[in-house]
Motif scaffolding. Structure first.
Motif, PDB file in Angstrom:
ATOM      1  N   ARG A   6      -1.680 -10.508  11.090  1.00  0.00           N
ATOM      2  CA  ARG A   6      -2.812  -9.583  11.119  1.00  0.00           C
ATOM      3  C   ARG A   6      -2.843  -8.831   9.797  1.00  0.00           C
ATOM      4  O   ARG A   6      -1.796  -8.449   9.262  1.00  0.00           O
ATOM      5  N   ILE A   7      -4.045  -8.649   9.246  1.00  0.00           N
ATOM      6  CA  ILE A   7      -4.236  -7.854   8.037  1.00  0.00           C
ATOM      7  C   ILE A   7      -5.296  -6.807   8.346  1.00  0.00           C
ATOM      8  O   ILE A   7      -6.054  -6.951   9.313  1.00  0.00           O
ATOM      9  N   PRO A   8      -5.393  -5.740   7.558  1.00  0.00           N
ATOM     10  CA  PRO A   8      -6.419  -4.726   7.814  1.00  0.00           C
ATOM     11  C   PRO A   8      -7.823  -5.341   7.835  1.00  0.00           C
ATOM     12  O   PRO A   8      -8.122  -6.282   7.089  1.00  0.00           O
ATOM     13  N   ILE A   9      -8.689  -4.811   8.695  1.00  0.00           N
ATOM     14  CA  ILE A   9     -10.037  -5.348   8.865  1.00  0.00           C
ATOM     15  C   ILE A   9     -10.785  -5.408   7.537  1.00  0.00           C
ATOM     16  O   ILE A   9     -11.473  -6.387   7.251  1.00  0.00           O
ATOM     17  N   GLY A  10     -10.652  -4.379   6.718  1.00  0.00           N
ATOM     18  CA  GLY A  10     -11.327  -4.370   5.423  1.00  0.00           C
ATOM     19  C   GLY A  10     -10.887  -5.500   4.509  1.00  0.00           C
ATOM     20  O   GLY A  10     -11.655  -5.979   3.678  1.00  0.00           O
ATOM     21  N   GLU A  11      -9.652  -5.947   4.653  1.00  0.00           N
ATOM     22  CA  GLU A  11      -9.169  -7.087   3.871  1.00  0.00           C
ATOM     23  C   GLU A  11      -9.631  -8.405   4.480  1.00  0.00           C
ATOM     24  O   GLU A  11      -9.922  -9.359   3.756  1.00  0.00           O
ATOM     25  N   ALA A  12      -9.704  -8.467   5.802  1.00  0.00           N
ATOM     26  CA  ALA A  12     -10.134  -9.687   6.481  1.00  0.00           C
ATOM     27  C   ALA A  12     -11.622  -9.936   6.294  1.00  0.00           C
ATOM     28  O   ALA A  12     -12.055 -11.079   6.194  1.00  0.00           O
ATOM     29  N   LEU A  13     -12.414  -8.862   6.226  1.00  0.00           N
ATOM     30  CA  LEU A  13     -13.868  -8.958   6.082  1.00  0.00           C
ATOM     31  C   LEU A  13     -14.341  -8.077   4.933  1.00  0.00           C
ATOM     32  O   LEU A  13     -15.067  -7.110   5.144  1.00  0.00           O
ATOM     33  N   PRO A  14     -13.953  -8.412   3.706  1.00  0.00           N
ATOM     34  CA  PRO A  14     -14.312  -7.557   2.574  1.00  0.00           C
ATOM     35  C   PRO A  14     -15.829  -7.438   2.419  1.00  0.00           C
ATOM     36  O   PRO A  14     -16.559  -8.409   2.573  1.00  0.00           O
ATOM     37  N   GLY A  15     -16.270  -6.211   2.158  1.00  0.00           N
ATOM     38  CA  GLY A  15     -17.689  -5.971   1.948  1.00  0.00           C
ATOM     39  C   GLY A  15     -18.500  -5.765   3.219  1.00  0.00           C
ATOM     40  O   GLY A  15     -19.678  -5.439   3.150  1.00  0.00           O
ATOM     41  N   PHE A  16     -17.899  -5.945   4.378  1.00  0.00           N
ATOM     42  CA  PHE A  16     -18.614  -5.745   5.640  1.00  0.00           C
ATOM     43  C   PHE A  16     -18.414  -4.317   6.128  1.00  0.00           C
ATOM     44  O   PHE A  16     -17.420  -3.670   5.824  1.00  0.00           O
ATOM     45  N   ALA A  17     -19.364  -3.836   6.904  1.00  0.00           N
ATOM     46  CA  ALA A  17     -19.275  -2.500   7.488  1.00  0.00           C
ATOM     47  C   ALA A  17     -19.629  -2.596   8.969  1.00  0.00           C
ATOM     48  O   ALA A  17     -20.407  -3.455   9.377  1.00  0.00           O
ATOM     49  N   LEU A  18     -19.051  -1.727   9.763  1.00  0.00           N
ATOM     50  CA  LEU A  18     -19.314  -1.658  11.200  1.00  0.00           C
ATOM     51  C   LEU A  18     -19.925  -0.314  11.546  1.00  0.00           C
ATOM     52  O   LEU A  18     -19.711   0.673  10.844  1.00  0.00           O
ATOM     53  N   HIS A  19     -20.656  -0.268  12.655  1.00  0.00           N
ATOM     54  CA  HIS A  19     -21.136   1.016  13.164  1.00  0.00           C
ATOM     55  C   HIS A  19     -19.909   1.834  13.565  1.00  0.00           C
ATOM     56  O   HIS A  19     -18.975   1.298  14.163  1.00  0.00           O
ATOM     57  N   PRO A  20     -19.889   3.119  13.256  1.00  0.00           N
ATOM     58  CA  PRO A  20     -18.710   3.932  13.592  1.00  0.00           C
ATOM     59  C   PRO A  20     -18.626   4.198  15.090  1.00  0.00           C
ATOM     60  O   PRO A  20     -19.634   4.136  15.808  1.00  0.00           O
ATOM     61  N   LEU A  21     -17.424   4.492  15.531  1.00  0.00           N
ATOM     62  CA  LEU A  21     -17.210   4.925  16.911  1.00  0.00           C
ATOM     63  C   LEU A  21     -17.682   6.365  17.065  1.00  0.00           C
ATOM     64  O   LEU A  21     -17.818   7.103  16.083  1.00  0.00           O
ATOM     65  N   GLU A  22     -17.889   6.774  18.302  1.00  0.00           N
ATOM     66  CA  GLU A  22     -18.237   8.162  18.589  1.00  0.00           C
ATOM     67  C   GLU A  22     -17.098   9.074  18.144  1.00  0.00           C
ATOM     68  O   GLU A  22     -15.928   8.669  18.142  1.00  0.00           O
ATOM     69  N   ALA A  23     -17.424  10.289  17.774  1.00  0.00           N
ATOM     70  CA  ALA A  23     -16.408  11.267  17.378  1.00  0.00           C
ATOM     71  C   ALA A  23     -15.388  11.427  18.503  1.00  0.00           C
ATOM     72  O   ALA A  23     -15.750  11.522  19.675  1.00  0.00           O
ATOM     73  N   GLY A  24     -14.124  11.402  18.152  1.00  0.00           N
ATOM     74  CA  GLY A  24     -13.063  11.586  19.129  1.00  0.00           C
ATOM     75  C   GLY A  24     -12.582  10.295  19.774  1.00  0.00           C
ATOM     76  O   GLY A  24     -11.588  10.304  20.494  1.00  0.00           O
ATOM     77  N   TRP A  25     -13.275   9.189  19.564  1.00  0.00           N
ATOM     78  CA  TRP A  25     -12.841   7.916  20.134  1.00  0.00           C
ATOM     79  C   TRP A  25     -11.761   7.302  19.245  1.00  0.00           C
ATOM     80  O   TRP A  25     -11.815   7.391  18.021  1.00  0.00           O
ATOM     81  N   THR A  26     -10.788   6.630  19.848  1.00  0.00           N
ATOM     82  CA  THR A  26      -9.701   5.987  19.129  1.00  0.00           C
ATOM     83  C   THR A  26      -9.760   4.483  19.367  1.00  0.00           C
ATOM     84  O   THR A  26      -9.702   4.054  20.519  1.00  0.00           O
ATOM     85  N   PRO A  27      -9.897   3.678  18.315  1.00  0.00           N
ATOM     86  CA  PRO A  27      -9.934   2.230  18.527  1.00  0.00           C
ATOM     87  C   PRO A  27      -8.586   1.718  19.027  1.00  0.00           C
ATOM     88  O   PRO A  27      -7.533   2.140  18.544  1.00  0.00           O
ATOM     89  N   LEU A  28      -8.637   0.804  20.009  1.00  0.00           N
ATOM     90  CA  LEU A  28      -7.417   0.221  20.561  1.00  0.00           C
ATOM     91  C   LEU A  28      -7.321  -1.273  20.291  1.00  0.00           C
ATOM     92  O   LEU A  28      -6.258  -1.782  19.955  1.00  0.00           O
ATOM     93  N   GLU A  29      -8.416  -1.992  20.496  1.00  0.00           N
ATOM     94  CA  GLU A  29      -8.455  -3.434  20.298  1.00  0.00           C
ATOM     95  C   GLU A  29      -9.833  -3.806  19.784  1.00  0.00           C
ATOM     96  O   GLU A  29     -10.800  -3.076  19.996  1.00  0.00           O
ATOM     97  N   ALA A  30      -9.931  -4.959  19.120  1.00  0.00           N
ATOM     98  CA  ALA A  30     -11.232  -5.418  18.647  1.00  0.00           C
ATOM     99  C   ALA A  30     -11.325  -6.932  18.744  1.00  0.00           C
ATOM    100  O   ALA A  30     -10.341  -7.653  18.554  1.00  0.00           O
ATOM    101  N   PHE A  31     -12.531  -7.379  19.046  1.00  0.00           N
ATOM    102  CA  PHE A  31     -12.910  -8.795  19.040  1.00  0.00           C
ATOM    103  C   PHE A  31     -14.137  -8.860  18.142  1.00  0.00           C
ATOM    104  O   PHE A  31     -15.138  -8.213  18.416  1.00  0.00           O
ATOM    105  N   VAL A  32     -14.055  -9.586  17.043  1.00  0.00           N
ATOM    106  CA  VAL A  32     -15.144  -9.627  16.070  1.00  0.00           C
ATOM    107  C   VAL A  32     -15.673 -11.053  15.985  1.00  0.00           C
ATOM    108  O   VAL A  32     -14.908 -11.996  15.735  1.00  0.00           O
ATOM    109  N   LEU A  33     -16.974 -11.213  16.214  1.00  0.00           N
ATOM    110  CA  LEU A  33     -17.639 -12.502  16.099  1.00  0.00           C
ATOM    111  C   LEU A  33     -18.278 -12.571  14.720  1.00  0.00           C
ATOM    112  O   LEU A  33     -18.994 -11.654  14.316  1.00  0.00           O
TER     113      LEU A  33
END
Length: 81
Positions: A6-33
């Motif tokens: 596993r590598i950081p998302i920014g390294e795996a998908l350079p130049g891509f951006a995601l919609h941010p999570l709501e304030a106070g939310w903590t990411p736990l897992e991700a599935f990216v298509l």
């Protein structure tokens, strides 16, 4: 590269951006298509995950997203008539 690496998302998908999570939310897992161009210029789909996912939770989340998408597509089709 191994599926276990596993590598950081920014390294795996350079130049891509995601919609941010709501304030106070903590990411736990991700599935990216990801729609990709392969080395021959062909379109292909791939997915990437963070930590090993709970498959029952992932199936539930994807099922909900499929239904939401289906409703949007049907609504657009109805609007065209």
């Amino acid at each position: 590269m191994s599926d276990d690496v596993r590598i950081p998302i920014g390294e795996a998908l350079p130049g891509f951006a995601l919609h941010p999570l709501e304030a106070g939310w903590t990411p736990l897992e991700a599935f990216v298509l990801i729609k990709c161009l392969d080395e021959d210029g062909g379109h292909s789909w791939s997915f990437r995950t963070t930590n090993p996912l709970n498959l029952e939770e992932l199936l539930g989340a994807l099922t909900v997203q499929v239904e939401v998408l289906r409703q949007k597509l049907v609504s657009q089709w109805d609007d065209e008539e």
